[in-house]
Design an enzyme around this catalytic site. Structure first.
Site, PDB file in Angstrom:
ATOM      1  N   HIS A   9       0.870  -1.192   0.000  1.00  0.00           N
ATOM      2  CA  HIS A   9       0.000   0.000   0.000  1.00  0.00           C
ATOM      3  C   HIS A   9       0.894   1.225   0.000  1.00  0.00           C
ATOM      4  O   HIS A   9       1.291   1.721   1.064  1.00  0.00           O
ATOM      5  CB  HIS A   9      -0.940  -0.045   1.210  1.00  0.00           C
ATOM      6  CG  HIS A   9      -1.948   1.057   1.237  1.00  0.00           C
ATOM      7  ND1 HIS A   9      -3.143   0.951   1.919  1.00  0.00           N
ATOM      8  CD2 HIS A   9      -1.966   2.294   0.665  1.00  0.00           C
ATOM      9  CE1 HIS A   9      -3.836   2.070   1.772  1.00  0.00           C
ATOM     10  NE2 HIS A   9      -3.132   2.900   1.021  1.00  0.00           N
ATOM     11  N   HIS A  11       1.425   4.794  -2.423  1.00  0.00           N
ATOM     12  CA  HIS A  11       1.095   5.652  -3.571  1.00  0.00           C
ATOM     13  C   HIS A  11       2.392   6.313  -4.016  1.00  0.00           C
ATOM     14  O   HIS A  11       2.988   7.070  -3.235  1.00  0.00           O
ATOM     15  CB  HIS A  11       0.083   6.718  -3.159  1.00  0.00           C
ATOM     16  CG  HIS A  11      -1.191   6.155  -2.614  1.00  0.00           C
ATOM     17  ND1 HIS A  11      -2.318   5.956  -3.381  1.00  0.00           N
ATOM     18  CD2 HIS A  11      -1.512   5.706  -1.366  1.00  0.00           C
ATOM     19  CE1 HIS A  11      -3.281   5.436  -2.636  1.00  0.00           C
ATOM     20  NE2 HIS A  11      -2.814   5.262  -1.407  1.00  0.00           N
ATOM     21  N   HIS A 189      -9.372   0.795  -1.609  1.00  0.00           N
ATOM     22  CA  HIS A 189      -9.408   1.455  -0.313  1.00  0.00           C
ATOM     23  C   HIS A 189     -10.850   1.377   0.201  1.00  0.00           C
ATOM     24  O   HIS A 189     -11.799   1.714  -0.539  1.00  0.00           O
ATOM     25  CB  HIS A 189      -9.043   2.934  -0.438  1.00  0.00           C
ATOM     26  CG  HIS A 189      -7.588   3.233  -0.628  1.00  0.00           C
ATOM     27  ND1 HIS A 189      -6.822   2.666  -1.609  1.00  0.00           N
ATOM     28  CD2 HIS A 189      -6.752   4.066   0.065  1.00  0.00           C
ATOM     29  CE1 HIS A 189      -5.581   3.137  -1.522  1.00  0.00           C
ATOM     30  NE2 HIS A 189      -5.512   3.988  -0.521  1.00  0.00           N
ATOM     31  N   GLU A 192     -11.360   3.355   5.552  1.00  0.00           N
ATOM     32  CA  GLU A 192     -10.296   4.230   6.092  1.00  0.00           C
ATOM     33  C   GLU A 192     -10.993   5.296   6.938  1.00  0.00           C
ATOM     34  O   GLU A 192     -10.828   5.345   8.143  1.00  0.00           O
ATOM     35  CB  GLU A 192      -9.502   4.862   4.939  1.00  0.00           C
ATOM     36  CG  GLU A 192      -8.408   5.834   5.401  1.00  0.00           C
ATOM     37  CD  GLU A 192      -7.704   6.549   4.239  1.00  0.00           C
ATOM     38  OE1 GLU A 192      -8.202   6.525   3.104  1.00  0.00           O
ATOM     39  OE2 GLU A 192      -6.637   7.156   4.505  1.00  0.00           O
ATOM     40  N   ASP A 270       1.695   3.963   2.896  1.00  0.00           N
ATOM     41  CA  ASP A 270       0.677   4.808   2.241  1.00  0.00           C
ATOM     42  C   ASP A 270       1.332   5.951   1.456  1.00  0.00           C
ATOM     43  O   ASP A 270       1.546   5.826   0.249  1.00  0.00           O
ATOM     44  CB  ASP A 270      -0.340   5.320   3.281  1.00  0.00           C
ATOM     45  CG  ASP A 270      -1.696   5.661   2.679  1.00  0.00           C
ATOM     46  OD1 ASP A 270      -1.896   5.450   1.468  1.00  0.00           O
ATOM     47  OD2 ASP A 270      -2.567   6.135   3.433  1.00  0.00           O
ATOM     48  N   ASP A 271       1.626   7.057   2.128  1.00  0.00           N
ATOM     49  CA  ASP A 271       2.245   8.238   1.496  1.00  0.00           C
ATOM     50  C   ASP A 271       3.401   8.690   2.389  1.00  0.00           C
ATOM     51  O   ASP A 271       3.285   9.688   3.121  1.00  0.00           O
ATOM     52  CB  ASP A 271       1.202   9.361   1.364  1.00  0.00           C
ATOM     53  CG  ASP A 271       0.002   8.909   0.546  1.00  0.00           C
ATOM     54  OD1 ASP A 271       0.117   8.849  -0.693  1.00  0.00           O
ATOM     55  OD2 ASP A 271      -1.042   8.591   1.157  1.00  0.00           O
TER      56      ASP A 271
HETATM   57  N1  ADE Z   1      -4.471   8.683  -2.086  1.00  0.00           N
HETATM   58  C1  ADE Z   1      -3.244   8.765  -1.548  1.00  0.00           C
HETATM   59  N2  ADE Z   1      -3.297   8.397  -0.268  1.00  0.00           N
HETATM   60  C2  ADE Z   1      -4.570   8.068   0.016  1.00  0.00           C
HETATM   61  C3  ADE Z   1      -5.248   7.591   1.167  1.00  0.00           C
HETATM   62  N3  ADE Z   1      -4.645   7.400   2.332  1.00  0.00           N
HETATM   63  N4  ADE Z   1      -6.580   7.377   1.085  1.00  0.00           N
HETATM   64  C4  ADE Z   1      -7.215   7.585  -0.057  1.00  0.00           C
HETATM   65  N5  ADE Z   1      -6.627   8.019  -1.167  1.00  0.00           N
HETATM   66  C5  ADE Z   1      -5.317   8.263  -1.136  1.00  0.00           C
HETATM   67 ZN    ZN Z   2      -3.732   4.753   0.356  1.00  0.00          ZN
END
Ligand code: ADE
Ligand code: ZN
Length: 328
Positions: A9, A11, A189, A192, A270-271
């Site tokens: 996971h 991005h 996703h 969340e 994630d990011d």
């Molecule tokens: N795009 C990038 N990170 C995300 C996240 N945590 N939830 C949904 N879309 C995303």
């Molecule tokens: Zn994500």
């Protein structure tokens, strides 16, 4: 060396470090609305998913050329290698680029050249997962899937991301069916910020094989039982959940409850450039704040390969690396 693991996971646009954003802005003659890296970092104080997405999409403006996408992915993979990542299933958001006039081929060629290099340089295997933006129309997702058809030999699956609440998975039933007909794997996703029902929808209407985040499953005991018995993986992102305030602090993160419920839980970043750490940083953070043992981390690392789209042969080889790993 950090324990071997897969990252499922991630991005790629969320790995854009402030320094690289300024470097690419200079290279492309773009003026960012921030004076310097420190000023930009002050914007990383998020209140929810949308407040993050606003900055995430704004900063993508610096990604213009094939070289930019190559440099972005190379920076991530060089870093991932130092975090023990042996396999990465990487999300990208085509609509966030094509809607700015960047051709899809530019994005994919730039990413693929970096992934090929990482394979040789770091012995990291990779897959690409094309995500649809759920806050855009379903017709646009279908157009994106059609535009991707010449590139499908580079793409393993499709995903669903961006602003969750108000954009239920059922909005994308048709495009996920079309993706399945093209032989693509499916993830989404769900849960969340959105309700547990979105997880049911992702499973039952989209055919999702993995749920990204999924922490809200804890609100629905029948769903927990279903996820446990079907061994449907969750790709949980602890630092992300805290930074986007889906969870108040790391000390009360529901990861142990999900593991105790018998789910196939994985830990991911994630990011990472926005949320304060890469995947191994997440492992260390949860170990410290949730009192996990080294053997718990080994289970999570093993789970990451079990939950991956790897061939059985490489999956087993990498699980053997996890089993043989010695903690310092
Ligand atoms: N795009 C990038 N990170 C995300 C996240 N945590 N939830 C949904 N879309 C995303
Ligand atoms: Zn994500």
């Amino acid at each position: 060396m950090a324990i071997p693991k897969a990252e499922l996971h991630l991005h790629i646009e969320g790995t854009l470090e402030p320094e690289l954003a300024f470097h690419l802005a200079r290279r492309n003659n773009i003026t960012l609305p921030y004076t310097d890296v420190d000023h930009l970092r002050t914007a990383y104080d998020f209140t929810d998913l949308q407040s993050f997405l606003d900055l995430y999409y704004r900063l993508m403006d610096v990604l213009r050329t094939q070289q930019d996408f190559h440099d972005l992915a190379t920076a991530y993979l060089d870093r991932a290698a130092t975090q023990g990542v042996r396999h990465a299933e990487i999300f990208f958001d085509p609509q966030a680029h094509t809607n700015r006039g960047i051709p899809l081929g530019t994005v994919i060629q730039g990413l693929v050249s970096a992934l090929d290099q990482a394979h040789t340089r770091h012995d990291i295997s990779t897959e690409l997962i094309l995500c649809f933006l759920r806050d855009r129309p379903a017709t646009e997702a279908m157009d994106t899937l059609q535009a991707a058809r010449p590139h499908l030999h580079h793409i393993t699956g499709v995903g669903l991301d961006s602003a969750e609440i108000g954009h239920p998975p059922t909005k994308f039933t048709e495009v996920f069916q079309a993706a399945a007909d093209l032989g693509l794997r499916r993830v989404a996703h769900a849960g969340e910020e959105g309700p547990a029902d979105y997880i049911w929808q992702a499973l039952n209407h989209l055919g999702a094989e993995r749920i990204d985040h999924g922490i809200r499953a804890l609100d629905d005991p029948a769903l927990l039982t279903h996820l446990a018995t079907t061994r449907t993986p969750l790709t949980v992102c602890p630092f992300s959940n805290v930074r986007l305030r889906a969870v108040p602090t790391l000390d009360v993160h529901p990861l142990p409850a999900l593991m105790d419920a018998g789910l196939l839980v994985t830990v991911n970043s994630d990011d990472p450039s926005y949320f304060g750490g890469y995947v191994h940083d997440n492992y260390l953070g949860i170990q410290q704040h949730l009192n996990l043992t080294n053997e718990d981390l080994r289970t999570l690392a093993r789970n990451s390969f079990t939950a991956s789209f790897l061939t059985p042969q490489r999956r087993e080889a990498l699980i053997a690396e996890v089993d043989a790993y010695h903690f310092d």
